[in-house]
Design a protein around this motif. Structure first.
Motif, mmCIF file in Angstrom:
data_model
loop_
_atom_site.group_PDB
_atom_site.id
_atom_site.type_symbol
_atom_site.label_atom_id
_atom_site.label_comp_id
_atom_site.label_asym_id
_atom_site.label_seq_id
_atom_site.Cartn_x
_atom_site.Cartn_y
_atom_site.Cartn_z
ATOM 1 N N LEU A 200 0.844 -1.396 -0.216
ATOM 2 C CA LEU A 200 0.033 0.023 -0.145
ATOM 3 C C LEU A 200 0.955 1.521 0.456
ATOM 4 C CD1 LEU A 200 -2.781 -0.664 2.218
ATOM 5 C CD2 LEU A 200 -3.157 -0.164 -0.096
ATOM 6 N N THR A 201 2.387 1.133 -0.822
ATOM 7 C CA THR A 201 3.023 2.464 -0.678
ATOM 8 C C THR A 201 2.179 2.977 -1.822
ATOM 9 O OG1 THR A 201 4.571 1.047 0.360
ATOM 10 C CG2 THR A 201 5.042 3.258 -0.696
ATOM 11 N N PRO A 202 1.663 4.248 -1.823
ATOM 12 C CA PRO A 202 1.785 4.899 -3.032
ATOM 13 C C PRO A 202 2.318 4.789 -3.918
ATOM 14 C CG PRO A 202 0.775 5.736 -1.664
ATOM 15 C CD PRO A 202 1.282 4.784 -0.375
ATOM 16 N N VAL A 203 3.960 5.438 -3.380
ATOM 17 C CA VAL A 203 4.882 5.973 -4.095
ATOM 18 C C VAL A 203 5.464 5.137 -5.501
ATOM 19 C CG1 VAL A 203 7.156 4.814 -2.481
ATOM 20 C CG2 VAL A 203 7.211 7.428 -3.940
ATOM 21 N N GLY A 204 4.690 3.778 -5.467
ATOM 22 C CA GLY A 204 4.940 2.875 -6.338
ATOM 23 C C GLY A 204 5.904 2.061 -6.176
ATOM 24 N N ALA A 205 6.790 1.680 -5.059
ATOM 25 C CA ALA A 205 7.517 0.918 -4.692
ATOM 26 C C ALA A 205 8.213 -0.589 -5.807
ATOM 27 C CB ALA A 205 7.976 0.194 -3.496
ATOM 28 N N TYR A 206 7.260 -1.281 -5.013
ATOM 29 C CA TYR A 206 6.478 -3.077 -5.511
ATOM 30 C C TYR A 206 6.953 -2.496 -7.179
ATOM 31 C CZ TYR A 206 6.763 -5.669 -1.074
ATOM 32 O OH TYR A 206 6.424 -6.178 -0.138
ATOM 33 N N PRO A 207 5.691 -1.930 -8.025
ATOM 34 C CA PRO A 207 5.966 -1.838 -9.182
ATOM 35 C C PRO A 207 7.531 -1.655 -10.240
ATOM 36 C CG PRO A 207 3.454 -0.923 -8.965
ATOM 37 C CD PRO A 207 4.573 -1.427 -7.792
ATOM 38 N N ALA A 208 7.881 -0.369 -9.004
ATOM 39 C CA ALA A 208 9.186 0.405 -9.361
ATOM 40 C C ALA A 208 10.466 -1.247 -9.068
ATOM 41 C CB ALA A 208 9.294 1.286 -8.811
ATOM 42 N N SER A 209 10.336 -2.247 -8.032
ATOM 43 C CA SER A 209 11.479 -2.911 -8.219
ATOM 44 C C SER A 209 11.179 -3.796 -9.063
ATOM 45 C CB SER A 209 11.076 -3.298 -6.822
ATOM 46 O OG SER A 209 11.273 -2.393 -5.827
ATOM 47 N N TRP A 210 9.458 -3.916 -9.495
ATOM 48 C CA TRP A 210 9.704 -5.462 -10.538
ATOM 49 C C TRP A 210 10.151 -4.815 -11.742
ATOM 50 C CZ3 TRP A 210 5.444 -5.596 -14.367
ATOM 51 C CH2 TRP A 210 5.451 -6.536 -15.402
ATOM 52 N N LEU A 211 10.060 -3.721 -11.983
ATOM 53 C CA LEU A 211 10.197 -3.522 -13.257
ATOM 54 C C LEU A 211 11.997 -2.873 -13.924
ATOM 55 C CD1 LEU A 211 7.292 -0.288 -14.694
ATOM 56 C CD2 LEU A 211 7.977 -3.304 -15.381
ATOM 57 N N SER A 212 12.610 -2.324 -12.616
ATOM 58 C CA SER A 212 13.487 -1.811 -12.771
ATOM 59 C C SER A 212 14.897 -3.390 -12.227
ATOM 60 C CB SER A 212 13.922 -0.999 -11.522
ATOM 61 O OG SER A 212 14.212 -1.593 -10.577
ATOM 62 N N GLY A 213 13.893 -4.204 -11.489
ATOM 63 C CA GLY A 213 15.183 -5.090 -11.262
ATOM 64 C C GLY A 213 15.597 -5.041 -10.294
ATOM 65 N N GLN A 214 15.682 -4.238 -9.431
ATOM 66 C CA GLN A 214 16.630 -3.932 -8.331
ATOM 67 C C GLN A 214 15.216 -3.162 -6.619
ATOM 68 O OE1 GLN A 214 19.268 -0.964 -8.548
ATOM 69 N NE2 GLN A 214 20.151 -1.873 -10.713
ATOM 70 N N TRP A 215 15.653 -3.664 -5.954
ATOM 71 C CA TRP A 215 14.549 -2.733 -4.427
ATOM 72 C C TRP A 215 14.612 -2.129 -4.114
ATOM 73 C CZ3 TRP A 215 14.069 -7.205 0.101
ATOM 74 C CH2 TRP A 215 14.201 -7.998 -0.039
ATOM 75 N N GLN A 216 13.193 -1.444 -4.441
ATOM 76 C CA GLN A 216 13.190 0.297 -4.359
ATOM 77 C C GLN A 216 12.366 0.857 -3.574
ATOM 78 O OE1 GLN A 216 14.176 2.410 -6.610
ATOM 79 N NE2 GLN A 216 15.014 1.116 -8.707
ATOM 80 N N MET A 217 12.584 1.994 -2.957
ATOM 81 C CA MET A 217 12.221 2.477 -1.645
ATOM 82 C C MET A 217 11.825 1.321 -0.712
ATOM 83 S SD MET A 217 12.245 5.585 -2.553
ATOM 84 C CE MET A 217 11.155 6.008 -0.922
ATOM 85 N N TYR A 218 12.699 0.818 -0.009
ATOM 86 C CA TYR A 218 12.376 -0.048 0.829
ATOM 87 C C TYR A 218 11.074 -1.372 1.004
ATOM 88 C CZ TYR A 218 13.576 3.401 3.565
ATOM 89 O OH TYR A 218 14.920 5.361 4.456
ATOM 90 N N ALA A 219 10.695 -1.214 -0.384
ATOM 91 C CA ALA A 219 9.833 -2.455 -0.952
ATOM 92 C C ALA A 219 9.999 -4.022 -0.132
ATOM 93 C CB ALA A 219 9.744 -2.662 -2.404
ATOM 94 N N GLY A 220 9.503 -4.443 0.554
ATOM 95 C CA GLY A 220 9.419 -5.619 1.082
ATOM 96 C C GLY A 220 10.354 -5.685 2.442
ATOM 97 N N ASP A 221 10.316 -5.091 3.264
ATOM 98 C CA ASP A 221 11.920 -5.097 4.232
ATOM 99 C C ASP A 221 10.881 -5.150 5.387
ATOM 100 O OD1 ASP A 221 13.504 -3.817 3.038
ATOM 101 O OD2 ASP A 221 13.651 -1.651 4.110
ATOM 102 N N PRO A 222 11.385 -5.869 6.258
ATOM 103 C CA PRO A 222 10.729 -6.458 7.330
ATOM 104 C C PRO A 222 9.887 -5.095 8.287
ATOM 105 C CG PRO A 222 12.437 -7.499 7.082
ATOM 106 C CD PRO A 222 13.245 -6.106 6.256
ATOM 107 N N GLY A 223 8.941 -5.892 9.066
ATOM 108 C CA GLY A 223 8.124 -4.784 9.621
ATOM 109 C C GLY A 223 6.972 -5.146 10.125
ATOM 110 N N TRP A 224 6.097 -4.440 10.241
ATOM 111 C CA TRP A 224 4.710 -4.984 11.109
ATOM 112 C C TRP A 224 3.647 -5.501 9.737
ATOM 113 C CZ3 TRP A 224 0.316 -0.676 12.519
ATOM 114 C CH2 TRP A 224 0.112 -0.300 11.693
ATOM 115 N N LEU A 225 2.801 -5.313 9.559
ATOM 116 C CA LEU A 225 1.791 -6.289 8.674
ATOM 117 C C LEU A 225 2.736 -6.496 8.033
ATOM 118 C CD1 LEU A 225 0.150 -3.079 8.147
ATOM 119 C CD2 LEU A 225 -0.682 -5.007 9.248
ATOM 120 N N SER A 226 3.369 -7.928 8.087
ATOM 121 C CA SER A 226 4.203 -8.695 7.623
ATOM 122 C C SER A 226 3.610 -9.140 5.972
ATOM 123 C CB SER A 226 4.951 -9.673 8.240
ATOM 124 O OG SER A 226 4.163 -10.728 8.745
#
Length: 267
Positions: A200-226
């Motif tokens: 639910l990160t609206p900055v688009g971390a997950y789509p950006a990580s998938w397209l670029s092939g690199q983790w972007q903006m903390y996507a998937g980092d451990p934390g609450w709501l795992s």
């Protein structure tokens, strides 16, 4: 009028009204230029020449997505409020358009108009990179990256920016929105529990990580709501896009139910 033609009529009206706002264009331009000016040698302009096109444009999307959606939400925050203040709400509601289609038209027209300057800013970045790197395919990547990385987050913001000011007032919403934006996008979960790095990160971390092939903006980092923090891949990117769009529609659904009940009680 059929339901679809009613929806299109309201959407066209809203698009014209919103696209004429000079503040929309000025805010987007100023925020975009500010980001480009302060990026230093860490921005996408300084990526190596052999950087894949997808990574180049997702880097631009993440850069512009830091604060440009803030201006997007600020401008949309007074749209329904202004109709009520100017006395046009009663006139518009008197038209043979149901509350649901009326709100949907306002949402679609406002989203399209407010996203237009953001899209043009991305096109300018894509045009620059195409010339700079000698790769015309970068323009195609620009359109794809905007649609997959930026637009779902803008759709998410638009739903709340239109409806929430009806409850908390536009000035208070803007203050709360700024706090939410940095808490929910850039505050690492190791500092304070937040939505940063989730689907639910609206900055688009997950789509950006998938397209670029690199983790972007903390996507998937451990934390609450795992359960909202899967490893970034194609399925996670699609899930993020769908969740953002659907969650952004929730305020409109609630507002539509309230407006429909109000109309029935006044008839």
């Amino acid at each position: 009028m059929t339901g679809m033609s009613e929806l299109l009529a309201v959407s066209r009206y809203e698009f014209r009204m919103q696209a004429r706002k000079r503040s929309l264009w000025l805010v987007t331009l100023l925020l975009g230029c500010l980001l480009i000016a302060i990026q230093g040698d860490q921005g996408p302009r300084h990526l190596p020449a052999d950087t894949p096109p997808a990574e180049v444009m997702t880097t631009w999307a993440i850069l512009l997505g830091i604060v440009v959606p803030l201006g997007f939400g600020m401008v949309l925050a007074d749209r329904l409020i202004r109709d009520r203040r100017l006395g046009t709400t009663a006139l518009l509601e008197s038209l043979p358009v149901g509350p649901g289609r009326f709100l949907a038209g306002k949402y679609l027209g406002g989203l399209a108009a407010s996203a237009l300057p953001v899209f043009l800013l991305m096109l300018v970045a894509g045009g620059y990179e195409s010339l700079h790197r000698g790769d015309p395919l970068l323009l195609g990547w620009t359109v794809l990256v905007f649609a997959v990385v930026m637009l779902p987050g803008l759709a998410f913001v638009a739903g709340f920016a239109l409806v929430c000011p009806l409850v908390v007032s536009a000035p208070l919403f803007r203050v709360l929105f700024v706090g939410y934006w940095f808490w929910g996008n850039f505050l690492g979960a190791e500092i304070l529990p937040s939505l940063t790095g989730t689907l639910l990160t609206p900055v688009g971390a997950y789509p950006a990580s998938w397209l670029s092939g690199q983790w972007q903006m903390y996507a998937g980092d451990p934390g609450w709501l795992s359960f909202l923090r899967p490893e970034p891949d194609g399925l996670a990117a699609l899930s993020s896009v769908l969740l953002l769009v659907l969650t952004g529609l929730l305020p409109l659904l609630v507002a539509g139910l309230v407006f429909n009940r109000r109309r029935r009680t006044t008839v």
